[in-house]
Design an enzyme around this catalytic site. Structure first.
Site, PDB file in Angstrom:
ATOM      1  N   GLU A 351       4.052  -4.850   6.487  1.00  0.00           N
ATOM      2  CA  GLU A 351       3.585  -4.340   7.798  1.00  0.00           C
ATOM      3  C   GLU A 351       4.302  -4.965   9.018  1.00  0.00           C
ATOM      4  OE1 GLU A 351      -0.645  -2.265   8.582  1.00  0.00           O
ATOM      5  OE2 GLU A 351      -0.830  -4.534   8.916  1.00  0.00           O
ATOM      6  N   HIS A 382       3.511 -10.361 -19.402  1.00  0.00           N
ATOM      7  CA  HIS A 382       3.244  -9.256 -20.392  1.00  0.00           C
ATOM      8  C   HIS A 382       3.377  -7.877 -19.944  1.00  0.00           C
ATOM      9  CE1 HIS A 382       2.414 -12.734 -23.132  1.00  0.00           C
ATOM     10  NE2 HIS A 382       1.778 -13.267 -22.003  1.00  0.00           N
ATOM     11  N   LYS A 511      -2.760   8.065  10.249  1.00  0.00           N
ATOM     12  CA  LYS A 511      -4.356   7.862  10.564  1.00  0.00           C
ATOM     13  C   LYS A 511      -4.624   9.300  11.304  1.00  0.00           C
ATOM     14  CE  LYS A 511      -4.840   3.064  11.171  1.00  0.00           C
ATOM     15  NZ  LYS A 511      -5.016   2.004  12.406  1.00  0.00           N
TER      16      LYS A 511
END
Ligand code: F6P
Length: 543
Positions: A351, A382, A511
C-alpha cells in the site's frame, strides 16, 4: 532528471552489466569472512544480509545512490515531522508516537503532549477493562473484546496480539474485519452479550466494511439490551481521528479514543488503534513495544548509512528489483506466532510503494514495489517453496526467527520443555537449511549423496537471495523493532524511487465504485450504463 538517468543509477547499471549481475551466490561465499562483513546487530535484532548478490563495491555504489537521492535529509524530514506526504499535505509522524517525548524536534516534538494525554486516557480504559471493572449491562465484568476494523485498523493489533499469545491476559480478544459478515456471524454465536465489548476502530470512520459489521454487532446487542444508552456506553468503545463522527454514531465521549490524520492507517498500531494490543499485554507491554520501535527510529536517524539496518535492507531491495530484475519477495517467519506478519507487511509495503507515479505526478520508467507475500515458513516449505527452489521466478526472501523460545517454560500447557525446545531446534534447522539451499543450489548437496541427485528433475539452481533476521525472543520490544525496521526500509525505497509512500489513492476508486454498484444491486436500472459483464453478474445476484 529522473533517478534512472542519474550518475549513481548509471554507475550501478554498469557495475551490474560488468559482471556483478551474473555472479552466483556460491562464488561470493568464497570470501571466508562474508557472513561477518555482511551482517549487523542492533540490540536484540540481528540481520544477516550476506546471502544477497552484493559485494562491498555494490554496497558502496548503493550508498552513493542514497546520498545522491538526499536520503539522509529525507530521514531527518520524516523524523522531524515535516510534510513528507505531499498529496495529502501532511507529515507522517508514526515515529513521533513512540518517542516518549525524547529526542524529537519540530512538529514531532509539538505533538508529544497530545500523544501522552491520549495514551493516559487509553491506559485508564485498559486498566479498568483488565481489572474486571468495566461491566456490561447486567453488571458482569467484560471478558471478551471484539475489535471491528479493517486494513491498518485491524492488521496491526491482530498481528501483534497473535504474536504475543503467550502473554497471559484476563481478556479474550477477537477480530472482525471482512465486509461479508461471516466472521461476525460465526463469532457472535460464541459470545455472550453480557460480557462482550466492541472496539469500533476506523481512522476515517467512513469505512463501510467496519460500519456494517458494527451495525450487525449493535443488532446482536439489541436482542438483549433495551436501553440504547446502556448498549452504547457499556458495550462500545470508538477509536478514530473523527470524534464528531463517533459521537454521531452514538459513542459517548468517555468511550472515545482519538488519533490524528498524520498517522497513516498502515502505521497506526502505535496509536490508540493499538488498544487491543494494550488489552492483551497491558499498558506497560504496549509501551515496551513503542520503546522497541524507538530503538530502531533512533538507529535510523543516527547510524551511518553503511551500518544503518533499514537503509541497507531498502538499498539491497532496490538492487534486487531494479538491477537484478527480481520482482517478488516472500516473508517467511519460522514461528507460528508470526502467522499474520506476512499479511501485515503486505499492506505496509504494497500500500506504501505500489505506485507508478513519482512525487511530481510523472509516470516512472522503472519498477517500484515487488509483489510481496508470505506464510509461516515451515508450512510454506510444504506448499509454495517448490517454486522458490525450481520455478522460473527469481524471488528474494526474508527469513525471520526468534533465537530463544522463552515462552515454553512459562506456559506448559502440554508436552515437556525438552520436547518443545527440540521442536524449536528443528524449526531453526529448517530455516537455516532453506536459506542455504536457496543460495547454494546443487552445491549444498553433500558429496556422499551426489549420485542420488543425478537427474534434471533434481537440479537446484540456487542463487535466490535472502535476508535472515534473528530476534532474541518474540516480545513487545523485538516486535516493535522489527515493524519499525520494515516501515523505514519501505521509506528508504520510496526515496530512491521518488514516490510518496504515505498516500493510497489506488484504493479509493474501488470504494467509490462499490457504492455505485451496491445502488445498482438495489435498483437494477442504475446498472444500465455498466459493462455487460457487471450487468450480468448483478442480475444473478438479484435473481
Ligand atoms: O482501503 C484501504 C484503507 O484506506 C487503509 O489504508 C486503511 O488502513 C483501511 O482502509 C481502513 O481505513 P479506516 O481505518 O479509515 O477504516
Amino acid at each position: 532528471m529522473g533517478v534512472e538517468s542519474s550518475s549513481a543509477w548509471r554507475a550501478l547499471k554498469q557495475h551490474c552489466q560488468q559482471g556483478a549481475g551474473e555472479v552466483h551466490l556460491k562464488t561470493l561465499f568464497d570470501q571466508k569472512n562474508r557472513a561477518e562483513v555482511f551482517s549487523v546487530e542492533l540490540d536484540d535484532l540481528f540481520l544477516d544480509y550476506s546471502k544477497n548478490r552484493v559485494t562491498e563495491e555494490t554496497l558502496k555504489l548503493l550508498i552513493d545512490l542514497a546520498e545522491q537521492q538526499a536520503l539522509p535529509s529525507w530521514i531527518q524530514r520524516l523524523l522531524d515531522g515535516e510534510q513528507v506526504n505531499d498529496t495529502e499535505e501532511r507529515p507522517a509522524m508514526h515515529a513521533a508516537l513512540r518517542a516518549g517525548g525524547q529526542g524529537v524536534k519540530g512538529e514531532a516534538l509539538s505533538v508529544q503532549k497530545d500523544i501522552e494525554l491520549e495514551f493516559e486516557k487509553m491506559a485508564g480504559m485498559v486498566s479498568k477493562i483488565r481489572a474486571g471493572q468495566w461491566r456490561g449491562f447486567s453488571g458482569k465484568p467484560i471478558t471478551d473484546v471484539v475489535n471491528i476494523g479493517v486494513g491498518g485498523s485491524d492488521l496491526g493489533p491482530l498481528m501483534m496480539t497473535h504474536a504475543l499469545q503467550n502473554i497471559k491476559s484476563p481478556i479474550d480478544l477477537h477480530f472482525i474485519s471482512s465486509i461479508d459478515g461471516t466472521q461476525t456471524s460465526n463469532l457472535l454465536k460464541k459470545l455472550n452479550q453480557e460480557t462482550t465489548l466492541f472496539v469500533l476502530a476506523s481512522k476515517s470512520f467512513t469505512t463501510i466494511d467496519t460500519l456494517s459489521n458494527a451495525e450487525t454487532a449493535k443488532d446482536w446487542l439489541e436482542e438483549k439490551i433495551e436501553d440504547p444508552q446502556t448498549l452504547l456506553s457499556q458495550h462500545f468503545v470508538g477509536v478514530s481521528t473523527k470524534p464528531e463522527m463517533m459521537t454521531q454514531w452514538g459513542i459517548p465521549h468517555d468511550n472515545q479514543l482519538v488519533f490524528w490524520d498524520w498517522v497513516g492507517g498502515r502505521y497506526s498500531l502505535w496509536s490508540t488503534i493499538g488498544l487491543p494490543i494494550a488489552l492483551k499485554v497491558g499498558m506497560d507491554g504496549f509501551r515496551e513495544m513503542l520503546q522497541g520501535a524507538n530503538i530502531m527510529d533512533s538507529h535510523f536517524g543516527h547510524a551511518p548509512l553503511d551500518q544503518n539496518i533499514p537503509v541497507l535492507m531498502g538499498l539491497i531491495d532496490v538492487w534486487n528489483i531494479n538491477f537484478l530484475d527480481i520482482q517478488a519477495k516472500a516473508i517467511l517467519p519460522y514461528d507460528a506466532r508470526l502467522k499474520y506478519l506476512p499479511s501485515y507487511f503486505e499492506q505496509l509495503v504494497m500500500e506504501s510503494n505500489g505506485k507508478s507515479v513519482n512525487r511530481e505526478g510523472e509516470a516512472v520508467t522503472y519498477k517500484t514495489c515487488p509483489i510481496l507475500w508470505g506464510e509461516v515458513g515451515p508450512n510454506a516449505q510444504h506448499a509454495f517453496y517448490q517454486l522458490l527452489h525450481q520455478g522460473t521466478q527469481a524471488v528474494m526472501c526474508d527469513f525471520i526467527a526468534p533465537v530463544e523460545r522463552d515462552d515454553f517454560d512459562r506456559s506448559r500447557t502440554f508436552g515437556t520443555d525438552e520436547s518443545l525446545h527440540y521442536q524449536h531446534e528443528l524449526a531453526m534447522a529448517n530455516c537455516f537449511a532453506q536459506s542455504r539451499v536457496l543460495m547454494l543450489g546443487d552445491a549444498a548437496i553433500p558429496e556422499s549423496i551426489k549420485q542420488q541427485f543425478d537427474s534434471p528433475f533434481k537440479h537446484y539452481p540456487g542463487n535466490q537471495p535472502s535476508n535472515t533476521i534473528l530476534l532474541k525472543t518474540i516480545s513487545p520490544k523485538t516486535l516493535g523493532m522489527l515493524v519499525a525496521l520494515y516501515e523505514h526500509k519501505t521509506f528508504v525505497e520510496s526515496v530512491i524511487w521518488e514516490i510518496n509512500p504515505f498516500d493510497q489513492w489506488g484504493v479509493e476508486l474501488g470504494k467509490l465504485i462499490a457504492k455505485e454498484t451496491h445502488a445498482a444491486i438495489k435498483d437494477e436500472s442504475r446498472a444500465d450504463s455498466f459493462d455487460s459483464s457487471t450487468q450480468n453478474l448483478i442480475k444473478r445476484i438479484v435473481k
